[in-house]
Design an enzyme around this catalytic site. Sequence first.
Site, PDB file in Angstrom:
ATOM      1  N   GLY A   1      -5.536  -0.304 -12.686  1.00 25.38           N
ATOM      2  CA  GLY A   1      -5.227  -0.342 -11.261  1.00 25.38           C
ATOM      3  C   GLY A   1      -5.860  -1.450 -10.455  1.00 25.38           C
ATOM      4  O   GLY A   1      -5.511  -1.634  -9.289  1.00 25.38           O
TER       5      GLY A   1
ATOM      6  N   GLU B   1      -7.947   0.969 -18.645  1.00 24.66           N
ATOM      7  CA  GLU B   1      -6.549   0.654 -18.946  1.00 24.66           C
ATOM      8  C   GLU B   1      -6.014  -0.404 -17.981  1.00 24.66           C
ATOM      9  O   GLU B   1      -5.070  -0.146 -17.237  1.00 24.66           O
ATOM     10  CB  GLU B   1      -5.701   1.930 -18.792  1.00 24.66           C
ATOM     11  CG  GLU B   1      -6.183   3.122 -19.577  1.00 24.66           C
ATOM     12  CD  GLU B   1      -5.531   4.442 -19.118  1.00 24.66           C
ATOM     13  OE1 GLU B   1      -4.806   4.454 -18.106  1.00 24.66           O
ATOM     14  OE2 GLU B   1      -5.755   5.462 -19.795  1.00 24.66           O
ATOM     15  N   PRO B   2      -6.602  -1.589 -17.941  1.00 19.03           N
ATOM     16  CA  PRO B   2      -6.116  -2.583 -16.990  1.00 19.03           C
ATOM     17  C   PRO B   2      -4.782  -3.187 -17.435  1.00 19.03           C
ATOM     18  O   PRO B   2      -4.573  -3.434 -18.622  1.00 19.03           O
ATOM     19  CB  PRO B   2      -7.212  -3.660 -16.994  1.00 19.03           C
ATOM     20  CG  PRO B   2      -7.869  -3.537 -18.333  1.00 19.03           C
ATOM     21  CD  PRO B   2      -7.731  -2.102 -18.761  1.00 19.03           C
ATOM     22  N   GLY B   3      -3.891  -3.383 -16.509  1.00 22.19           N
ATOM     23  CA  GLY B   3      -2.622  -4.035 -16.797  1.00 22.19           C
ATOM     24  C   GLY B   3      -2.508  -5.312 -15.965  1.00 22.19           C
ATOM     25  O   GLY B   3      -2.829  -6.421 -16.414  1.00 22.19           O
ATOM     26  N   ARG B   4      -2.129  -5.132 -14.710  1.00 23.45           N
ATOM     27  CA  ARG B   4      -1.907  -6.258 -13.798  1.00 23.45           C
ATOM     28  C   ARG B   4      -3.058  -7.250 -13.771  1.00 23.45           C
ATOM     29  O   ARG B   4      -2.842  -8.471 -13.786  1.00 23.45           O
ATOM     30  CB  ARG B   4      -1.712  -5.698 -12.382  1.00 23.45           C
ATOM     31  CG  ARG B   4      -1.285  -6.724 -11.344  1.00 23.45           C
ATOM     32  CD  ARG B   4      -1.370  -6.126  -9.921  1.00 23.45           C
ATOM     33  NE  ARG B   4      -0.777  -4.819  -9.839  1.00 23.45           N
ATOM     34  CZ  ARG B   4       0.507  -4.579  -9.541  1.00 23.45           C
ATOM     35  NH1 ARG B   4       1.300  -5.570  -9.241  1.00 23.45           N
ATOM     36  NH2 ARG B   4       0.965  -3.347  -9.503  1.00 23.45           N
TER      37      ARG B   4
ATOM     38  N   TYR C   1       9.135  -3.288  -3.961  1.00 23.75           N
ATOM     39  CA  TYR C   1       7.940  -2.907  -3.197  1.00 23.75           C
ATOM     40  C   TYR C   1       7.714  -3.794  -1.970  1.00 23.75           C
ATOM     41  O   TYR C   1       6.613  -3.827  -1.439  1.00 23.75           O
ATOM     42  CB  TYR C   1       6.668  -3.037  -4.051  1.00 23.75           C
ATOM     43  CG  TYR C   1       6.729  -2.546  -5.467  1.00 23.75           C
ATOM     44  CD1 TYR C   1       6.777  -1.185  -5.748  1.00 23.75           C
ATOM     45  CD2 TYR C   1       6.685  -3.436  -6.532  1.00 23.75           C
ATOM     46  CE1 TYR C   1       6.782  -0.735  -7.056  1.00 23.75           C
ATOM     47  CE2 TYR C   1       6.683  -2.990  -7.846  1.00 23.75           C
ATOM     48  CZ  TYR C   1       6.736  -1.638  -8.104  1.00 23.75           C
ATOM     49  OH  TYR C   1       6.730  -1.198  -9.400  1.00 23.75           O
TER      50      TYR C   1
ATOM     51  N   CYS D   1      24.330  -9.936  -5.937  1.00 24.05           N
ATOM     52  CA  CYS D   1      25.105  -9.390  -4.814  1.00 24.05           C
ATOM     53  C   CYS D   1      24.424  -8.168  -4.204  1.00 24.05           C
ATOM     54  O   CYS D   1      24.910  -7.040  -4.314  1.00 24.05           O
ATOM     55  CB  CYS D   1      26.507  -9.030  -5.296  1.00 24.05           C
ATOM     56  SG  CYS D   1      27.270 -10.414  -6.122  1.00 24.05           S
ATOM     57  N   GLU D   2      23.267  -8.388  -3.583  1.00 24.38           N
ATOM     58  CA  GLU D   2      22.503  -7.337  -2.902  1.00 24.38           C
ATOM     59  C   GLU D   2      21.706  -8.037  -1.813  1.00 24.38           C
ATOM     60  O   GLU D   2      21.082  -9.064  -2.076  1.00 24.38           O
ATOM     61  CB  GLU D   2      21.457  -6.710  -3.842  1.00 24.38           C
ATOM     62  CG  GLU D   2      21.975  -5.998  -5.043  1.00 24.38           C
ATOM     63  CD  GLU D   2      22.179  -4.517  -4.808  1.00 24.38           C
ATOM     64  OE1 GLU D   2      21.746  -3.991  -3.768  1.00 24.38           O
ATOM     65  OE2 GLU D   2      22.793  -3.897  -5.688  1.00 24.38           O
TER      66      GLU D   2
ATOM     67  N   TYR E   1       4.538  -7.091 -14.283  1.00 21.82           N
ATOM     68  CA  TYR E   1       5.620  -6.330 -13.662  1.00 21.82           C
ATOM     69  C   TYR E   1       6.758  -7.231 -13.173  1.00 21.82           C
ATOM     70  O   TYR E   1       7.371  -6.956 -12.154  1.00 21.82           O
ATOM     71  CB  TYR E   1       5.067  -5.443 -12.529  1.00 21.82           C
ATOM     72  CG  TYR E   1       3.998  -4.500 -13.020  1.00 21.82           C
ATOM     73  CD1 TYR E   1       4.329  -3.450 -13.867  1.00 21.82           C
ATOM     74  CD2 TYR E   1       2.660  -4.678 -12.686  1.00 21.82           C
ATOM     75  CE1 TYR E   1       3.351  -2.592 -14.364  1.00 21.82           C
ATOM     76  CE2 TYR E   1       1.673  -3.822 -13.178  1.00 21.82           C
ATOM     77  CZ  TYR E   1       2.030  -2.782 -14.012  1.00 21.82           C
ATOM     78  OH  TYR E   1       1.067  -1.940 -14.504  1.00 21.82           O
TER      79      TYR E   1
HETATM   80  C1  LIG Z   1       0.412   1.465 -15.006  1.00 21.28           C
HETATM   81  C2  LIG Z   1      -0.775   2.145 -15.591  1.00 21.28           C
HETATM   82  C3  LIG Z   1      -1.953   1.425 -15.824  1.00 21.28           C
HETATM   83  C4  LIG Z   1      -2.113  -0.030 -15.454  1.00 21.28           C
HETATM   84  O1  LIG Z   1      -2.080  -0.219 -14.082  1.00 21.28           O
HETATM   85  P1  LIG Z   1      -2.400  -1.683 -13.490  1.00 21.28           P
HETATM   86  O2  LIG Z   1      -2.314  -1.493 -12.038  1.00 21.28           O
HETATM   87  O3  LIG Z   1      -1.362  -2.599 -14.010  1.00 21.28           O
HETATM   88  O4  LIG Z   1      -3.779  -2.039 -13.948  1.00 21.28           O
HETATM   89  C5  LIG Z   1      -2.996   2.084 -16.432  1.00 21.28           C
HETATM   90  N1  LIG Z   1      -2.909   3.395 -16.763  1.00 21.28           N
HETATM   91  C6  LIG Z   1      -1.792   4.114 -16.541  1.00 21.28           C
HETATM   92  C7  LIG Z   1      -1.758   5.538 -16.933  1.00 21.28           C
HETATM   93  C8  LIG Z   1      -0.698   3.522 -15.934  1.00 21.28           C
HETATM   94  O5  LIG Z   1       0.400   4.240 -15.698  1.00 21.28           O
END
Ligand SMILES: *Cc1c(COP(=O)(O)O)cnc(C)c1O
Length: 428
Positions: free
Chosen positions: A250, A287-290, A330, A356-357, A384
């Site tokens: 997050g 669990e980092p993504g972004r 968003y 076309c939106e 994303y």
């Molecule tokens: C999407 C998600 C993440 C990653 O979130 P980011 O904002 O991209 O870091 C981690 N854990 C879970 C369960 C998620 O659904």
Amino acid sequence: MTSPLPGHPHIAYQNHASGNALCIEGQPLAALAQAHGTPLFVYSKASMLEALAAYQRGFAGRKAQICYAMKANSSLGVLQVFAQAGCGFDIVSSGELARVMAAGAVASKVIFSGVGKTRAEMRHALGVGIGCFNVESTAELEVLNEVAGSMGLRAPISIRVNPNVDPKTHPYISTGLKGNKFGIAHEETLATYQRAASLPGLRVVGIDCHIGSQITEETPYLDAMDRVLDLVDAIEATGITLHHIDFGGGLGINYQDDTPPAADALWHKLLAKLDARGYGQRQLMVEPGRSLVGNAGVCVTEVLYLKPGEQKNFAIIDAAMNDLPRPAMYQAFHHIVPLAPRADATTLMDVVGPVCESGDWIGRDRDLAVQPGDLLAVLSAGAYCMSMASNYNSRGRPAEVLVDGAEAYVIRARETIADQLRNESLVG
Ligand SMILES: *Cc1c(COP(=O)(O)O)cnc(C)c1O
């Protein structure tokens, strides 16, 4: 002279004979666009590894596992970078599991999140031997017990708790509030753990939470940690041992004047709290993504037409909401910059795609000096974007290039019309 763009250490204008050119790890983006066409996603490997290093520094000397939340960008070449760097992965589907195994992941470092795991997905993940299922409801707990039992296995589980804290982010990416579909309510946690511990097909190994995405403040993390640790106290008082604590992902990135804490600074504070509460030596997971990929990527796009109007001027580009869905989904902001800045006066314009939106805009009210044929870079496009891209309007999805110093690897070829038609057939 080089001037890196704010928040993008490896993306910079560099002075060339022909003028200023936007480069990624020193490679001119225009040359990559020429070679591979547009729209084109380009990622910097060094940026990804530096973002990861901030977490690794933060956890130095601790027992911690970083599980890249691969839904942010699930392209094989990107997954490979993180697998080689020792990451685990947070997955949300059987498809993601297959991808990450193809990229060289270690199964025991894979954790499986998501509110709607099917029986087939559970069987796939149990067969591969993943490290943990992050269970999100009591109904899922019962089904997982059944599926694991039928395979003669015990599924390692963690329960996703909903700490009911406001991450102060966009409502669509808030996940830790009471009204969200995610996790188990605070009050039900203890009973759920006791039920889990009594089921023969399950093995309780941890606890997890994830409160939202694009979080730019420390307070929600500190609050969530307190809530989760209160639960750990209560659960362990009943005799159930939690091997690990997973604090989710997050952490935000700088899209536009956003000032999220650096991962190492954030974890310095969070670890101080963990130490104070006696959990500093516990196995930790995140669990980092972004925050690992978002600012490592750009989308290069060509200006097709200028369309001046009485109320609005438009620059129509060859990238659209199917390639870059975040603005439409968003109202998200992405900086848009020219690859070769012109000296001309700028004009206020909306940058829009060909779909076309009316929702197909990429940037509103931008001050740009552009002409048809110019190339633009949409910044902060590593997370994303490609993983959410679609074929809407029968547009093929873009190619992707991963730059590593002097090398540029095509990690995904541009999708062709044959690719799109492959699974379809006429009626008779
Ligand atoms: C999407 C998600 C993440 C990653 O979130 P980011 O904002 O991209 O870091 C981690 N854990 C879970 C369960 C998620 O659904």
